[in-house]
Design a protein around this motif. Structure first.
Motif, mmCIF file in Angstrom:
data_model
loop_
_atom_site.group_PDB
_atom_site.id
_atom_site.type_symbol
_atom_site.label_atom_id
_atom_site.label_comp_id
_atom_site.label_asym_id
_atom_site.label_seq_id
_atom_site.Cartn_x
_atom_site.Cartn_y
_atom_site.Cartn_z
ATOM 1 N N PRO A 109 2.398 3.288 -11.514
ATOM 2 C CA PRO A 109 3.046 2.016 -11.181
ATOM 3 C C PRO A 109 3.476 1.932 -9.720
ATOM 4 C CG PRO A 109 4.164 3.090 -13.032
ATOM 5 C CD PRO A 109 3.085 3.998 -12.567
ATOM 6 N N TRP A 110 3.885 3.044 -9.165
ATOM 7 C CA TRP A 110 4.333 3.063 -7.783
ATOM 8 C C TRP A 110 3.173 2.805 -6.828
ATOM 9 C CZ3 TRP A 110 9.415 3.007 -7.046
ATOM 10 C CH2 TRP A 110 10.220 3.409 -8.113
ATOM 11 N N VAL A 111 2.053 3.419 -7.128
ATOM 12 C CA VAL A 111 0.862 3.216 -6.303
ATOM 13 C C VAL A 111 0.382 1.772 -6.429
ATOM 14 C CG1 VAL A 111 -1.556 3.900 -6.057
ATOM 15 C CG2 VAL A 111 0.196 5.635 -6.369
ATOM 16 N N ALA A 112 0.354 1.250 -7.657
ATOM 17 C CA ALA A 112 -0.078 -0.134 -7.872
ATOM 18 C C ALA A 112 0.890 -1.110 -7.203
ATOM 19 C CB ALA A 112 -0.192 -0.426 -9.361
ATOM 20 N N ALA A 113 2.175 -0.789 -7.158
ATOM 21 C CA ALA A 113 3.167 -1.663 -6.533
ATOM 22 C C ALA A 113 2.919 -1.822 -5.039
ATOM 23 C CB ALA A 113 4.570 -1.127 -6.774
ATOM 24 N N ILE A 114 2.217 -0.891 -4.446
ATOM 25 C CA ILE A 114 1.863 -0.993 -3.032
ATOM 26 C C ILE A 114 0.454 -1.572 -2.880
ATOM 27 C CG2 ILE A 114 1.433 0.332 -0.921
ATOM 28 C CD1 ILE A 114 3.635 2.297 -1.988
ATOM 29 N N ALA A 115 -0.468 -1.147 -3.728
ATOM 30 C CA ALA A 115 -1.868 -1.566 -3.593
ATOM 31 C C ALA A 115 -2.075 -3.046 -3.931
ATOM 32 C CB ALA A 115 -2.759 -0.688 -4.473
ATOM 33 N N VAL A 116 -1.381 -3.567 -4.926
ATOM 34 C CA VAL A 116 -1.571 -4.976 -5.301
ATOM 35 C C VAL A 116 -1.158 -5.916 -4.153
ATOM 36 C CG1 VAL A 116 -0.785 -6.794 -6.860
ATOM 37 C CG2 VAL A 116 -1.502 -4.596 -7.780
ATOM 38 N N PRO A 117 0.017 -5.766 -3.549
ATOM 39 C CA PRO A 117 0.343 -6.636 -2.413
ATOM 40 C C PRO A 117 -0.610 -6.467 -1.227
ATOM 41 C CG PRO A 117 2.338 -5.656 -3.268
ATOM 42 C CD PRO A 117 1.194 -4.972 -3.956
ATOM 43 N N LEU A 118 -1.101 -5.247 -1.011
ATOM 44 C CA LEU A 118 -2.065 -5.055 0.073
ATOM 45 C C LEU A 118 -3.359 -5.802 -0.210
ATOM 46 C CD1 LEU A 118 -1.558 -1.300 1.023
ATOM 47 C CD2 LEU A 118 -0.800 -3.339 2.266
ATOM 48 N N ALA A 119 -3.808 -5.789 -1.470
ATOM 49 C CA ALA A 119 -5.013 -6.535 -1.839
ATOM 50 C C ALA A 119 -4.784 -8.039 -1.651
ATOM 51 C CB ALA A 119 -5.413 -6.228 -3.284
ATOM 52 N N LEU A 120 -3.623 -8.524 -2.073
ATOM 53 C CA LEU A 120 -3.315 -9.947 -1.903
ATOM 54 C C LEU A 120 -3.267 -10.340 -0.427
ATOM 55 C CD1 LEU A 120 -0.530 -10.338 -4.608
ATOM 56 C CD2 LEU A 120 -2.851 -11.251 -4.690
ATOM 57 N N THR A 121 -2.678 -9.496 0.386
ATOM 58 C CA THR A 121 -2.595 -9.780 1.816
ATOM 59 C C THR A 121 -3.980 -9.758 2.453
ATOM 60 O OG1 THR A 121 -0.390 -8.791 1.859
ATOM 61 C CG2 THR A 121 -1.496 -9.079 3.973
ATOM 62 N N ALA A 122 -4.812 -8.820 2.052
ATOM 63 C CA ALA A 122 -6.179 -8.779 2.578
ATOM 64 C C ALA A 122 -6.934 -10.049 2.216
ATOM 65 C CB ALA A 122 -6.912 -7.548 2.049
ATOM 66 N N MET A 123 -6.734 -10.546 1.002
ATOM 67 C CA MET A 123 -7.395 -11.800 0.608
ATOM 68 C C MET A 123 -6.853 -12.983 1.411
ATOM 69 S SD MET A 123 -8.090 -11.524 -3.461
ATOM 70 C CE MET A 123 -6.737 -10.499 -3.998
ATOM 71 N N MET A 124 -5.552 -12.988 1.700
ATOM 72 C CA MET A 124 -4.989 -14.056 2.528
ATOM 73 C C MET A 124 -5.602 -14.024 3.918
ATOM 74 S SD MET A 124 -0.928 -14.333 1.531
ATOM 75 C CE MET A 124 -0.498 -12.763 2.221
ATOM 76 N N ILE A 125 -5.771 -12.828 4.465
ATOM 77 C CA ILE A 125 -6.362 -12.691 5.798
ATOM 78 C C ILE A 125 -7.807 -13.172 5.783
ATOM 79 C CG2 ILE A 125 -7.128 -11.004 7.522
ATOM 80 C CD1 ILE A 125 -4.522 -9.441 6.820
ATOM 81 N N LEU A 126 -8.558 -12.787 4.766
ATOM 82 C CA LEU A 126 -9.950 -13.232 4.677
ATOM 83 C C LEU A 126 -10.036 -14.753 4.555
ATOM 84 C CD1 LEU A 126 -11.472 -10.494 2.377
ATOM 85 C CD2 LEU A 126 -11.960 -10.881 4.792
ATOM 86 N N GLY A 127 -9.103 -15.353 3.848
ATOM 87 C CA GLY A 127 -9.104 -16.800 3.709
ATOM 88 C C GLY A 127 -8.685 -17.524 4.971
ATOM 89 N N PRO B 131 3.921 -14.179 9.297
ATOM 90 C CA PRO B 131 4.245 -14.533 7.914
ATOM 91 C C PRO B 131 3.470 -13.708 6.889
ATOM 92 C CG PRO B 131 3.199 -16.388 9.034
ATOM 93 C CD PRO B 131 3.443 -15.343 10.053
ATOM 94 N N PHE B 132 2.221 -13.342 7.193
ATOM 95 C CA PHE B 132 1.455 -12.509 6.259
ATOM 96 C C PHE B 132 2.098 -11.133 6.128
ATOM 97 C CE2 PHE B 132 -2.999 -14.652 6.500
ATOM 98 C CZ PHE B 132 -2.463 -15.798 5.959
ATOM 99 N N ALA B 133 2.510 -10.546 7.254
ATOM 100 C CA ALA B 133 3.178 -9.239 7.205
ATOM 101 C C ALA B 133 4.504 -9.344 6.455
ATOM 102 C CB ALA B 133 3.399 -8.711 8.616
ATOM 103 N N PHE B 134 5.249 -10.421 6.687
ATOM 104 C CA PHE B 134 6.513 -10.627 5.994
ATOM 105 C C PHE B 134 6.304 -10.728 4.485
ATOM 106 C CE2 PHE B 134 9.561 -13.654 4.142
ATOM 107 C CZ PHE B 134 10.734 -12.936 4.327
ATOM 108 N N VAL B 135 5.334 -11.529 4.064
ATOM 109 C CA VAL B 135 5.066 -11.688 2.633
ATOM 110 C C VAL B 135 4.614 -10.355 2.037
ATOM 111 C CG1 VAL B 135 3.514 -12.780 0.964
ATOM 112 C CG2 VAL B 135 4.660 -14.161 2.693
#
Length: 157
Positions: free
Chosen positions: A37-55, A69-73
């Motif tokens: 859970p700890w690893v997923a708690a970091i990896a999921v937001p990183l995946a979401l942020t990467a998708m925001m950057i790609l978009g 704002p992306f780094a803040f989120v």
């Protein structure tokens, strides 16, 4: 800059790989994996942020002023998930409520759920003129669409 896309794709790939490993560990140990859970708690937001950057990445410009704002989120999501995991699992009727919710639920609903819904639209609105498609970009997309339609017609004949 094209480098931001390349980095985002790399982060997205690695974070999805880590999420898959965390799920696999949780399933293989009947949910008893303490680190997953700890690893997923970091990896999921990183995946979401990467998708925001790609978009948001446009041509050679990268994401420009949306970096902040992306780094803040991303930071708020990571901290929110980690704090929610770190809090004790027990709640009592005497526990203090935060805007009508127990602390863990308040962090998830308000910090992870609502905060990005407020921050990201404001950030996009403030950067609309520089981050959206220009008239030349729209015309280029239209021309590509016309060329694709003509190619499809030739193939259909």
């Amino acid at each position: 800059m094209k480098n931001s896309r390349r980095v985002a794709v790399g982060v997205l790939f690695l974070s999805n790989l880590v999420i898959a490993i965390a799920y696999g560990a949780a399933l293989a140990t009947s949910g008893a994996s303490s680190w997953a859970p700890w690893v997923a708690a970091i990896a999921v937001p990183l995946a979401l942020t990467a998708m925001m950057i790609l978009g948001a990445a446009r041509g050679g410009q990268g994401i420009g002023s949306l970096k902040v704002p992306f780094a803040f989120v991303a930071l708020m999501l990571i901290l929110g998930f980690l704090v929610a995991l770190a809090l004790p699992a027990t709640e009592s009727p005497a526990s203090r409520l935060w805007l009508g919710l127990p602390l863990r639920a308040a962090i998830v609903i308000y910090g992870i759920g609502l905060l990005p819904i407020i921050v990201l639209p404001v950030a996009y609105a403030l950067t609309f003129e520089t981050q959206t498609l220009s008239a030349q970009d729209v015309e280029r997309v239209r021309e590509l669409g016309r060329a694709n339609a003509a190619r499809q017609e030739r193939l259909a004949e």
